[in-house]
Write a protein that holds these residues in place. Structure first.
Motif, PDB file in Angstrom:
ATOM      1  N   ALA A  40      52.151  30.251  48.009  1.00  0.00           N
ATOM      2  CA  ALA A  40      51.592  31.095  46.950  1.00  0.00           C
ATOM      3  C   ALA A  40      50.153  30.648  46.761  1.00  0.00           C
ATOM      4  CB  ALA A  40      52.384  30.928  45.662  1.00  0.00           C
ATOM      5  N   LEU A  41      49.285  31.543  46.331  1.00  0.00           N
ATOM      6  CA  LEU A  41      47.864  31.243  46.217  1.00  0.00           C
ATOM      7  C   LEU A  41      47.302  31.849  44.940  1.00  0.00           C
ATOM      8  CD1 LEU A  41      45.165  30.284  47.515  1.00  0.00           C
ATOM      9  CD2 LEU A  41      45.072  32.509  48.638  1.00  0.00           C
ATOM     10  N   ARG A  42      46.487  31.072  44.249  1.00  0.00           N
ATOM     11  CA  ARG A  42      45.742  31.552  43.079  1.00  0.00           C
ATOM     12  C   ARG A  42      44.343  30.972  43.153  1.00  0.00           C
ATOM     13  NH1 ARG A  42      46.920  29.369  37.314  1.00  0.00           N
ATOM     14  NH2 ARG A  42      45.057  28.258  37.780  1.00  0.00           N
ATOM     15  N   VAL A  43      43.320  31.802  43.018  1.00  0.00           N
ATOM     16  CA  VAL A  43      41.930  31.359  43.102  1.00  0.00           C
ATOM     17  C   VAL A  43      41.257  31.589  41.761  1.00  0.00           C
ATOM     18  CG1 VAL A  43      39.725  31.682  44.274  1.00  0.00           C
ATOM     19  CG2 VAL A  43      41.854  31.935  45.556  1.00  0.00           C
ATOM     20  N   THR A  44      40.601  30.542  41.240  1.00  0.00           N
ATOM     21  CA  THR A  44      39.889  30.640  39.962  1.00  0.00           C
ATOM     22  C   THR A  44      38.597  29.850  40.008  1.00  0.00           C
ATOM     23  OG1 THR A  44      41.124  28.759  39.104  1.00  0.00           O
ATOM     24  CG2 THR A  44      41.979  30.922  38.557  1.00  0.00           C
ATOM     25  N   PRO A  45      37.573  30.174  39.283  1.00  0.00           N
ATOM     26  CA  PRO A  45      37.356  31.497  38.694  1.00  0.00           C
ATOM     27  C   PRO A  45      36.997  32.495  39.780  1.00  0.00           C
ATOM     28  CG  PRO A  45      35.398  30.171  38.371  1.00  0.00           C
ATOM     29  CD  PRO A  45      36.428  29.291  39.050  1.00  0.00           C
ATOM     30  N   ASN A  46      37.197  33.737  39.499  1.00  0.00           N
ATOM     31  CA  ASN A  46      36.917  34.776  40.465  1.00  0.00           C
ATOM     32  C   ASN A  46      36.325  35.967  39.725  1.00  0.00           C
ATOM     33  OD1 ASN A  46      36.863  36.427  42.657  1.00  0.00           O
ATOM     34  ND2 ASN A  46      39.071  36.646  42.852  1.00  0.00           N
ATOM     35  N   PRO A  47      35.060  36.296  39.879  1.00  0.00           N
ATOM     36  CA  PRO A  47      34.119  35.693  40.819  1.00  0.00           C
ATOM     37  C   PRO A  47      33.615  34.333  40.320  1.00  0.00           C
ATOM     38  CG  PRO A  47      33.015  37.388  39.578  1.00  0.00           C
ATOM     39  CD  PRO A  47      34.462  37.399  39.141  1.00  0.00           C
ATOM     40  N   THR A  48      32.956  33.632  41.221  1.00  0.00           N
ATOM     41  CA  THR A  48      32.460  32.299  40.896  1.00  0.00           C
ATOM     42  C   THR A  48      30.952  32.224  41.055  1.00  0.00           C
ATOM     43  OG1 THR A  48      32.682  29.958  41.348  1.00  0.00           O
ATOM     44  CG2 THR A  48      32.725  31.392  43.239  1.00  0.00           C
ATOM     45  N   SER A  49      30.364  31.272  40.410  1.00  0.00           N
ATOM     46  CA  SER A  49      28.942  31.000  40.607  1.00  0.00           C
ATOM     47  C   SER A  49      28.746  29.518  40.896  1.00  0.00           C
ATOM     48  CB  SER A  49      28.144  31.402  39.363  1.00  0.00           C
ATOM     49  OG  SER A  49      28.602  30.647  38.261  1.00  0.00           O
ATOM     50  N   GLY A  50      29.836  28.816  41.076  1.00  0.00           N
ATOM     51  CA  GLY A  50      29.762  27.385  41.340  1.00  0.00           C
ATOM     52  C   GLY A  50      30.947  26.958  42.166  1.00  0.00           C
ATOM     53  N   ILE A  51      31.808  26.165  41.603  1.00  0.00           N
ATOM     54  CA  ILE A  51      32.983  25.685  42.320  1.00  0.00           C
ATOM     55  C   ILE A  51      34.164  26.618  42.087  1.00  0.00           C
ATOM     56  CG2 ILE A  51      34.661  23.812  42.488  1.00  0.00           C
ATOM     57  CD1 ILE A  51      32.412  21.879  41.908  1.00  0.00           C
ATOM     58  N   THR A  52      34.811  26.999  43.176  1.00  0.00           N
ATOM     59  CA  THR A  52      36.021  27.814  43.121  1.00  0.00           C
ATOM     60  C   THR A  52      37.187  26.947  43.548  1.00  0.00           C
ATOM     61  OG1 THR A  52      34.843  29.849  43.612  1.00  0.00           O
ATOM     62  CG2 THR A  52      37.167  29.831  44.109  1.00  0.00           C
ATOM     63  N   THR A  53      38.287  27.048  42.852  1.00  0.00           N
ATOM     64  CA  THR A  53      39.461  26.255  43.163  1.00  0.00           C
ATOM     65  C   THR A  53      40.607  27.168  43.581  1.00  0.00           C
ATOM     66  OG1 THR A  53      38.804  24.608  41.539  1.00  0.00           O
ATOM     67  CG2 THR A  53      41.075  24.550  42.266  1.00  0.00           C
ATOM     68  N   ALA A  54      41.242  26.802  44.687  1.00  0.00           N
ATOM     69  CA  ALA A  54      42.427  27.524  45.159  1.00  0.00           C
ATOM     70  C   ALA A  54      43.631  26.626  44.942  1.00  0.00           C
ATOM     71  CB  ALA A  54      42.283  27.879  46.628  1.00  0.00           C
ATOM     72  N   ASP A  55      44.581  27.112  44.174  1.00  0.00           N
ATOM     73  CA  ASP A  55      45.840  26.399  43.959  1.00  0.00           C
ATOM     74  C   ASP A  55      46.868  26.969  44.916  1.00  0.00           C
ATOM     75  OD1 ASP A  55      45.063  24.707  41.745  1.00  0.00           O
ATOM     76  OD2 ASP A  55      44.973  26.541  40.560  1.00  0.00           O
ATOM     77  N   LEU A  56      47.363  26.135  45.823  1.00  0.00           N
ATOM     78  CA  LEU A  56      48.366  26.536  46.798  1.00  0.00           C
ATOM     79  C   LEU A  56      49.691  25.906  46.420  1.00  0.00           C
ATOM     80  CD1 LEU A  56      46.424  25.626  50.055  1.00  0.00           C
ATOM     81  CD2 LEU A  56      46.676  27.895  49.085  1.00  0.00           C
ATOM     82  N   SER A  57      50.754  26.590  46.705  1.00  0.00           N
ATOM     83  CA  SER A  57      52.085  26.026  46.547  1.00  0.00           C
ATOM     84  C   SER A  57      52.815  26.266  47.866  1.00  0.00           C
ATOM     85  CB  SER A  57      52.830  26.679  45.391  1.00  0.00           C
ATOM     86  OG  SER A  57      54.088  26.066  45.241  1.00  0.00           O
ATOM     87  N   LEU A  58      52.978  25.203  48.653  1.00  0.00           N
ATOM     88  CA  LEU A  58      53.589  25.315  49.967  1.00  0.00           C
ATOM     89  C   LEU A  58      55.094  25.130  49.875  1.00  0.00           C
ATOM     90  CD1 LEU A  58      51.053  23.159  52.014  1.00  0.00           C
ATOM     91  CD2 LEU A  58      51.036  25.625  51.644  1.00  0.00           C
ATOM     92  N   VAL A  59      55.843  26.067  50.433  1.00  0.00           N
ATOM     93  CA  VAL A  59      57.295  25.981  50.438  1.00  0.00           C
ATOM     94  C   VAL A  59      57.746  24.878  51.387  1.00  0.00           C
ATOM     95  CG1 VAL A  59      59.414  27.211  51.015  1.00  0.00           C
ATOM     96  CG2 VAL A  59      57.584  28.376  49.786  1.00  0.00           C
ATOM     97  N   ALA A  60      57.046  24.759  52.516  1.00  0.00           N
ATOM     98  CA  ALA A  60      57.366  23.731  53.500  1.00  0.00           C
ATOM     99  C   ALA A  60      56.081  23.043  53.932  1.00  0.00           C
ATOM    100  CB  ALA A  60      58.049  24.357  54.711  1.00  0.00           C
ATOM    101  N   GLY A  61      56.164  21.769  54.225  1.00  0.00           N
ATOM    102  CA  GLY A  61      55.002  21.047  54.704  1.00  0.00           C
ATOM    103  C   GLY A  61      54.681  21.459  56.126  1.00  0.00           C
ATOM    104  N   GLY A  62      53.456  21.176  56.554  1.00  0.00           N
ATOM    105  CA  GLY A  62      53.074  21.488  57.924  1.00  0.00           C
ATOM    106  C   GLY A  62      51.575  21.586  58.056  1.00  0.00           C
ATOM    107  N   LEU A  63      51.139  21.877  59.254  1.00  0.00           N
ATOM    108  CA  LEU A  63      49.716  22.041  59.512  1.00  0.00           C
ATOM    109  C   LEU A  63      49.218  23.230  58.707  1.00  0.00           C
ATOM    110  CD1 LEU A  63      47.200  21.174  61.027  1.00  0.00           C
ATOM    111  CD2 LEU A  63      47.892  22.659  62.891  1.00  0.00           C
ATOM    112  N   THR A  64      48.221  22.999  57.884  1.00  0.00           N
ATOM    113  CA  THR A  64      47.690  24.038  57.000  1.00  0.00           C
ATOM    114  C   THR A  64      46.197  24.160  57.224  1.00  0.00           C
ATOM    115  OG1 THR A  64      49.389  23.547  55.360  1.00  0.00           O
ATOM    116  CG2 THR A  64      47.475  24.788  54.596  1.00  0.00           C
TER     117      THR A  64
END
Length: 88
Positions: free
Chosen positions: A10-34
């Motif tokens: 799952a993915l959520r990006v904030t703030p959107n739009p951005t003027s500085g740092i954007t953070t993506a919060d990921l929630s991985l169901v299974a580990g692995g090469l990402t």
């Protein structure tokens, strides 16, 4: 009926739009090469943020709106591409 593959992240990006740092919060169901990368609208790679083995669970990836050479990118729309466990 078409069977749907289970969601791998799952993915959520904030703030959107951005003027500085954007953070993506990921929630991985299974580990692995990402692989997490930023592209411009022409499909050109702007910067690869992560390319590593990550465990299952919550992850956070930040982008400081700089390209791979450390230069600030122009304001606009960018795409965040996440690939893991064979899903994009």
């Amino acid at each position: 009926m078409i069977a749907r593959a289970p969601t791998r992240f799952a993915l959520r990006v904030t703030p959107n739009p951005t003027s500085g740092i954007t953070t993506a919060d990921l929630s991985l169901v299974a580990g692995g090469l990402t692989d997490v990368a930023v592209y411009d609208l022409a499909g050109r790679l702007v910067r690869r943020l992560r390319a590593e083995l990550l465990p299952a669970g919550p992850q956070q990836v930040a982008w400081d709106t700089r390209d791979a050479r450390g230069r600030r990118v122009a304001g606009g729309i960018y795409l965040l591409r996440v690939s893991t466990a064979g899903r994009t």
